[in-house]
Design an enzyme around this catalytic site. Structure first.
Site, mmCIF file in Angstrom:
data_model
loop_
_atom_site.group_PDB
_atom_site.id
_atom_site.type_symbol
_atom_site.label_atom_id
_atom_site.label_comp_id
_atom_site.label_asym_id
_atom_site.label_seq_id
_atom_site.Cartn_x
_atom_site.Cartn_y
_atom_site.Cartn_z
ATOM 1 N N GLY A 242 4.745 1.437 -10.882
ATOM 2 C CA GLY A 242 3.930 2.654 -10.833
ATOM 3 C C GLY A 242 3.882 3.414 -12.150
ATOM 4 N N GLY B 98 1.364 -2.963 -6.233
ATOM 5 C CA GLY B 98 1.320 -1.644 -5.611
ATOM 6 C C GLY B 98 -0.029 -0.986 -5.835
ATOM 7 N N GLY B 99 -0.086 -0.092 -6.811
ATOM 8 C CA GLY B 99 -1.282 0.721 -7.049
ATOM 9 C C GLY B 99 -2.589 -0.064 -7.037
ATOM 10 C CD1 TRP C 76 -2.285 -1.905 0.145
ATOM 11 C CD2 TRP C 76 -2.862 -1.451 2.263
ATOM 12 N NE1 TRP C 76 -3.296 -2.764 0.494
ATOM 13 C CE2 TRP C 76 -3.671 -2.507 1.792
ATOM 14 C CE3 TRP C 76 -3.056 -0.998 3.571
ATOM 15 C CZ2 TRP C 76 -4.653 -3.105 2.585
ATOM 16 C CZ3 TRP C 76 -4.027 -1.599 4.359
ATOM 17 C CH2 TRP C 76 -4.819 -2.634 3.866
ATOM 18 C CE LYS C 77 4.150 1.319 -4.584
ATOM 19 N NZ LYS C 77 4.956 1.657 -5.730
HETATM 20 C C1 PEP Z 1 5.394 -2.023 -5.978
HETATM 21 O O1 PEP Z 1 5.407 -0.948 -5.408
HETATM 22 O O2 PEP Z 1 5.986 -2.977 -5.486
HETATM 23 C C2 PEP Z 1 4.672 -2.135 -7.248
HETATM 24 C C3 PEP Z 1 4.807 -3.235 -7.935
HETATM 25 O O3 PEP Z 1 3.907 -1.054 -7.622
HETATM 26 P P1 PEP Z 1 2.877 -0.987 -8.859
HETATM 27 O O4 PEP Z 1 2.070 -2.265 -8.851
HETATM 28 O O5 PEP Z 1 2.057 0.221 -8.595
HETATM 29 O O6 PEP Z 1 3.706 -0.882 -10.100
#
Ligand code: PEP
Length: 251
Positions: free
Chosen positions: A173, A233-234, A10-11
């Site tokens: 991202g 991530g997102g 979730w960062k």
């Molecule tokens: C991550 O932060 O590990 C990632 C894979 O982000 P995203 O899926 O947003 O590219």
């Protein structure tokens, strides 16, 4: 047989209300995860709340970072013992955002990997090349150098209790995803590199792909033989997307 694993990162997003709603939707979708192990990594401050919400569920909780130190005068840091006490199961180490924005070297990442394991946490070791490194033909050299630093510090046996995440920096991202073939190629290189040292550890090791995974591309990525799941991530901030990604992971 490696159990598929999907972990949401979730960062530094969310607030208590939003995370409660996200978890409520995920909990409702839990039945559709079809055998994949699922984890979420909230910001530190929400770990107690999310751990409590997941108490009777199969969803596991991880942290996004950990100190390499056990305790001491390290203002702002959180130790592996503290995370273990909160009930965290995993911790991300070596995420490219930590390497890039917080100047974490591979040596520091190796120390964090060891600290996590010393307290019973499963480190999810993130590896990946930048776009420039890929364009210079240095993908393999880059990810193996990152891996070798941890292998040298921890030994191959330590990888029996860890997870790898191949995350090309140019795909994180950005909305650009590695093709299933590009990702598979690197996953295979990583597994073969471990296999030279210990074939059984390599065979059991889960290697996740991360980088702009969405519900629409997850199945093709996850169907590759050396891709055992995803670090998301997102898309992990949207319950519907994340649940669909988890449901794309077939045993
Ligand atoms: C991550 O932060 O590990 C990632 C894979 O982000 P995203 O899926 O947003 O590219």
């Amino acid at each position: 047989m490696r159990q598929p694993l999907v972990v949401g990162n979730w960062k530094m997003h969310g607030n208590a209300g939003g995370i409660r709603s996200l978890m409520a939707e995920l909990i409702e979708a839990e039945g559709a995860f079809s055998g994949a192990e699922v984890g979420v990594c909230p910001p530190f401050v929400f770990l107690p709340m999310v751990t409590e919400l997941c108490a009777d569920l199969s969803i596991r909780v991880g942290a996004q970072n950990v100190s390499q130190h056990d305790n001491g005068a390290f203002t702002g840091e959180v130790s592996a013992a503290m995370l273990a006490e909160l009930g965290a199961a995993y911790v991300l180490v070596g995420h490219s955002e930590r390497r890039e924005f917080f100047a974490e070297s591979s040596e520091t990442v190796a120390e964090k990997f060891l600290a996590a394991q010393a307290h019973g946490l499963t480190p999810v070791l993130c590896l990946g090349e930048t776009l420039q490194q890929r364009e210079r033909g240095e993908t393999e050299k880059t990810v193996l150098a990152q891996l070798d630093t941890v292998l040298a510090a921890a030994g191959v046996e330590a990888f029996a209790n860890s997870v790898l995440a191949y995350e090309p920096v140019w795909a994180i991202g950005t909305g650009k995803t590695a093709s299933p073939e590009q990702a598979q190629q690197v996953h295979q290189i990583l597994r073969e590199h471990i296999a030279v040292k210990d074939p059984a550890v390599a065979d059991a090791l889960r290697i996740l792909y991360g980088g702009s995974i969405k519900a629409t591309n997850a199945r093709a990525l996850f169907s590759q033989p050396d891709i055992d799941g995803g670090l998301v991530g997102g898309a992990s901030l949207e319950a519907g997307q994340f649940a669909a990604i988890c449901a794309s992971m077939e045993n």
